[in-house]
Design a protein around this motif. Structure first.
Motif, mmCIF file in Angstrom:
data_model
loop_
_atom_site.group_PDB
_atom_site.id
_atom_site.type_symbol
_atom_site.label_atom_id
_atom_site.label_comp_id
_atom_site.label_asym_id
_atom_site.label_seq_id
_atom_site.Cartn_x
_atom_site.Cartn_y
_atom_site.Cartn_z
ATOM 1 N N GLU A 145 0.812 -1.218 0.000
ATOM 2 C CA GLU A 145 0.000 0.000 0.000
ATOM 3 C C GLU A 145 0.845 1.266 0.000
ATOM 4 O O GLU A 145 0.339 2.363 -0.232
ATOM 5 C CB GLU A 145 -0.942 -0.005 1.207
ATOM 6 C CG GLU A 145 -2.026 -1.059 1.127
ATOM 7 C CD GLU A 145 -2.817 -0.973 -0.177
ATOM 8 O OE1 GLU A 145 -3.346 0.125 -0.458
ATOM 9 O OE2 GLU A 145 -2.893 -1.982 -0.904
ATOM 10 N N ARG A 193 4.143 4.132 -8.540
ATOM 11 C CA ARG A 193 4.052 3.492 -9.858
ATOM 12 C C ARG A 193 5.441 3.290 -10.448
ATOM 13 O O ARG A 193 6.222 4.234 -10.549
ATOM 14 C CB ARG A 193 3.200 4.337 -10.811
ATOM 15 C CG ARG A 193 1.712 4.286 -10.505
ATOM 16 C CD ARG A 193 0.917 5.018 -11.569
ATOM 17 N NE ARG A 193 -0.514 4.912 -11.348
ATOM 18 C CZ ARG A 193 -1.289 3.957 -11.845
ATOM 19 N NH1 ARG A 193 -0.749 3.019 -12.615
ATOM 20 N NH2 ARG A 193 -2.581 3.941 -11.596
ATOM 21 N N ARG A 213 -7.141 -11.052 -10.236
ATOM 22 C CA ARG A 213 -8.302 -10.585 -9.464
ATOM 23 C C ARG A 213 -8.222 -11.097 -8.025
ATOM 24 O O ARG A 213 -8.533 -10.379 -7.069
ATOM 25 C CB ARG A 213 -9.600 -11.032 -10.135
ATOM 26 C CG ARG A 213 -10.020 -10.165 -11.319
ATOM 27 C CD ARG A 213 -11.397 -10.560 -11.812
ATOM 28 N NE ARG A 213 -11.392 -11.902 -12.373
ATOM 29 C CZ ARG A 213 -11.132 -12.176 -13.658
ATOM 30 N NH1 ARG A 213 -10.860 -11.195 -14.492
ATOM 31 N NH2 ARG A 213 -11.130 -13.413 -14.093
ATOM 32 N N ALA A 258 -5.692 -9.068 -6.187
ATOM 33 C CA ALA A 258 -6.242 -7.767 -5.771
ATOM 34 C C ALA A 258 -7.104 -7.908 -4.517
ATOM 35 O O ALA A 258 -7.042 -7.075 -3.610
ATOM 36 C CB ALA A 258 -7.054 -7.157 -6.904
ATOM 37 N N LEU A 259 -7.889 -8.980 -4.445
ATOM 38 C CA LEU A 259 -8.766 -9.188 -3.299
ATOM 39 C C LEU A 259 -7.965 -9.482 -2.031
ATOM 40 O O LEU A 259 -8.299 -9.003 -0.942
ATOM 41 C CB LEU A 259 -9.739 -10.338 -3.577
ATOM 42 C CG LEU A 259 -10.852 -10.045 -4.581
ATOM 43 C CD1 LEU A 259 -11.623 -11.330 -4.911
ATOM 44 C CD2 LEU A 259 -11.813 -8.999 -4.027
ATOM 45 N N GLY A 300 -4.365 -6.563 -2.323
ATOM 46 C CA GLY A 300 -4.584 -5.160 -2.625
ATOM 47 C C GLY A 300 -4.348 -4.806 -4.076
ATOM 48 O O GLY A 300 -3.675 -5.515 -4.823
ATOM 49 N N ASN A 301 -4.922 -3.685 -4.473
ATOM 50 C CA ASN A 301 -4.880 -3.265 -5.873
ATOM 51 C C ASN A 301 -3.488 -2.858 -6.336
ATOM 52 O O ASN A 301 -3.159 -2.997 -7.510
ATOM 53 C CB ASN A 301 -5.856 -2.106 -6.094
ATOM 54 C CG ASN A 301 -7.303 -2.546 -6.039
ATOM 55 O OD1 ASN A 301 -7.629 -3.672 -6.427
ATOM 56 N ND2 ASN A 301 -8.176 -1.681 -5.535
ATOM 57 N N ARG A 302 -2.680 -2.326 -5.429
ATOM 58 C CA ARG A 302 -1.366 -1.838 -5.880
ATOM 59 C C ARG A 302 -0.463 -2.985 -6.308
ATOM 60 O O ARG A 302 0.258 -2.873 -7.310
ATOM 61 C CB ARG A 302 -0.715 -0.994 -4.791
ATOM 62 C CG ARG A 302 -1.471 0.303 -4.536
ATOM 63 C CD ARG A 302 -0.656 1.319 -3.791
ATOM 64 N NE ARG A 302 -1.428 2.534 -3.566
ATOM 65 C CZ ARG A 302 -0.925 3.680 -3.145
ATOM 66 N NH1 ARG A 302 0.371 3.770 -2.885
ATOM 67 N NH2 ARG A 302 -1.697 4.732 -2.962
ATOM 68 N N ALA A 343 -1.586 -5.922 -7.380
ATOM 69 C CA ALA A 343 -2.205 -6.452 -8.600
ATOM 70 C C ALA A 343 -1.862 -5.577 -9.805
ATOM 71 O O ALA A 343 -1.581 -6.085 -10.896
ATOM 72 C CB ALA A 343 -3.712 -6.555 -8.422
ATOM 73 N N ARG A 344 -1.878 -4.260 -9.612
ATOM 74 C CA ARG A 344 -1.534 -3.338 -10.700
ATOM 75 C C ARG A 344 -0.089 -3.534 -11.145
ATOM 76 O O ARG A 344 0.207 -3.556 -12.358
ATOM 77 C CB ARG A 344 -1.745 -1.902 -10.233
ATOM 78 C CG ARG A 344 -1.474 -0.839 -11.291
ATOM 79 C CD ARG A 344 -1.683 0.540 -10.707
ATOM 80 N NE ARG A 344 -0.683 0.849 -9.691
ATOM 81 C CZ ARG A 344 -0.814 1.777 -8.758
ATOM 82 N NH1 ARG A 344 -1.936 2.490 -8.670
ATOM 83 N NH2 ARG A 344 0.153 2.001 -7.892
#
Length: 325
Positions: free
Chosen positions: A135, A139, A232, A235-236, A239-241, A243-244
């Motif tokens: 978190e 980027r 996916r 991400a769950l 976290g999204n960061r 996964a990105r």
């Protein structure tokens, strides 16, 4: 190889050095045995039949007793002052019970053709000199992904995630970095130019013409990476960061495979490019559409003969700027 070993020996007896003689036909095995004889408390020589780079990494992981695992290729080396700082920092963190899952430093391209250097640093992406999580990351630019050169994984984490690299396959360093990422909960970054990556030999695995000849192995590695995680789910759970970042890394692997299949230019190679993207579509159609039409994947899909030429030209411009092979 001897220069590489000498730089690692400056870490003292807190650094275990495993020298993997992977079926060598030159003096590698003899040199490894000599260093084990001279430094029996630090160096272990391990001899095996040829299994390729991946099996060398696997063997090291099976035999390692250290808390952290670092792969150093025999024609690369470590910055000795940085090594001392890394050892001191890890010693302190472990004593405090705060040893991170992933420890990160910079790496430096040492270009053989013109004796120049290019450092890859993460000061714009990662917090420095403290424990952090996904978190907290920024980027990554396409030129600064985490590679095998920049990472020290906690040894037990690599075992827990079941990491086993394929034998007789080049470019498996991408699997080594990518597959364990969802198991990483804590990280630590030091702005040190630790790893010196010697690049530019004509026979090196990242030389363009060599990569064209071995493009099937690049495709194999990319497919393994596609299969390794559902982003996916990542991400769950993480976290999204994260996964990105993993999406961007996998997308770059798809582009690299596509570019070298395009450089090859045969009908068979162009068919394999289509098959690779179709493989991704069958695994995850949403990921496929996002990667192909809404990201850097567009570079690999410029239409027609002119589009293919433009894709290769863009890759070669990037290569000249960043000098990554």
């Amino acid at each position: 190889m001897e220069h590489c070993i000498h730089t690692l020996l400056t870490g003292g007896d807190e650094v275990e050095i495993l020298l993997i003689d992977d079926g060598s036909t030159d003096r590698t095995g003899e040199i490894a045995d000599e260093y084990q004889r001279r430094y029996p408390s630090i160096v272990r020589a391990i001899h095996q039949e040829n299994g390729g780079h991946g099996e060398g990494v696997n063997t090291g992981l099976r035999n390692a007793v250290g808390v952290y695992y670092k792969v150093v290729d025999s024609d690369d080396w470590a910055d000795t002052e940085s090594l001392k700082e890394v050892v001191e920092t890890l010693r302190r963190l472990i004593a405090q019970g705060r040893g991170p899952d992933l420890f990160i430093c910079n790496y430096v391209y040492e270009h053989a053709e013109d004796n120049s250097e290019h450092a890859v640093r993460y000061t714009n992406v990662l917090p420095q000199d403290r424990i952090f999580t996904w978190e907290d990351i920024g980027r990554f630019r396409p030129s600064q992904y985490l590679l095998m050169h920049s990472v020290f994984y906690r040894t037990q984490l690599l075992r827990d995630c079941g990491l086993v690299l394929p034998k007789h396959t080049f470019y498996v360093d991408n699997i080594f970095v990518y597959q364990p990422l969802p198991w990483v909960k804590t990280m630590y970054y030091m702005d040190l130019d630790f790893y010196r990556y010697f690049i530019g030999r004509s026979d090196q695995s990242v030389n363009e013409q060599v990569m064209v000849r071995r493009v099937d192995q690049q495709v194999r590695v990319t497919r393994i990476m596609i299969d390794s995680h559902d982003l996916r789910e990542v991400a769950l759970k993480a976290g999204n960061r994260l996964a990105r970042y993993m999406f961007s890394y996998l997308c770059m692997m798809m582009v690299i495979s596509s570019i070298f299949l395009t450089i090859s230019g045969t009908p068979e190679s162009l068919g394999k490019k289509t098959e690779l993207w179709e493989y991704l579509r069958t695994k995850d159609s949403a990921l496929y559409h996002h990667m192909k039409y809404r990201s850097i994947g567009l570079v690999a899909h410029l239409p027609g003969y002119g589009g293919r030429k433009a894709s290769v030209s863009l890759y070669r411009v990037a290569r000249k700027i960043y000098k990554f092979n």
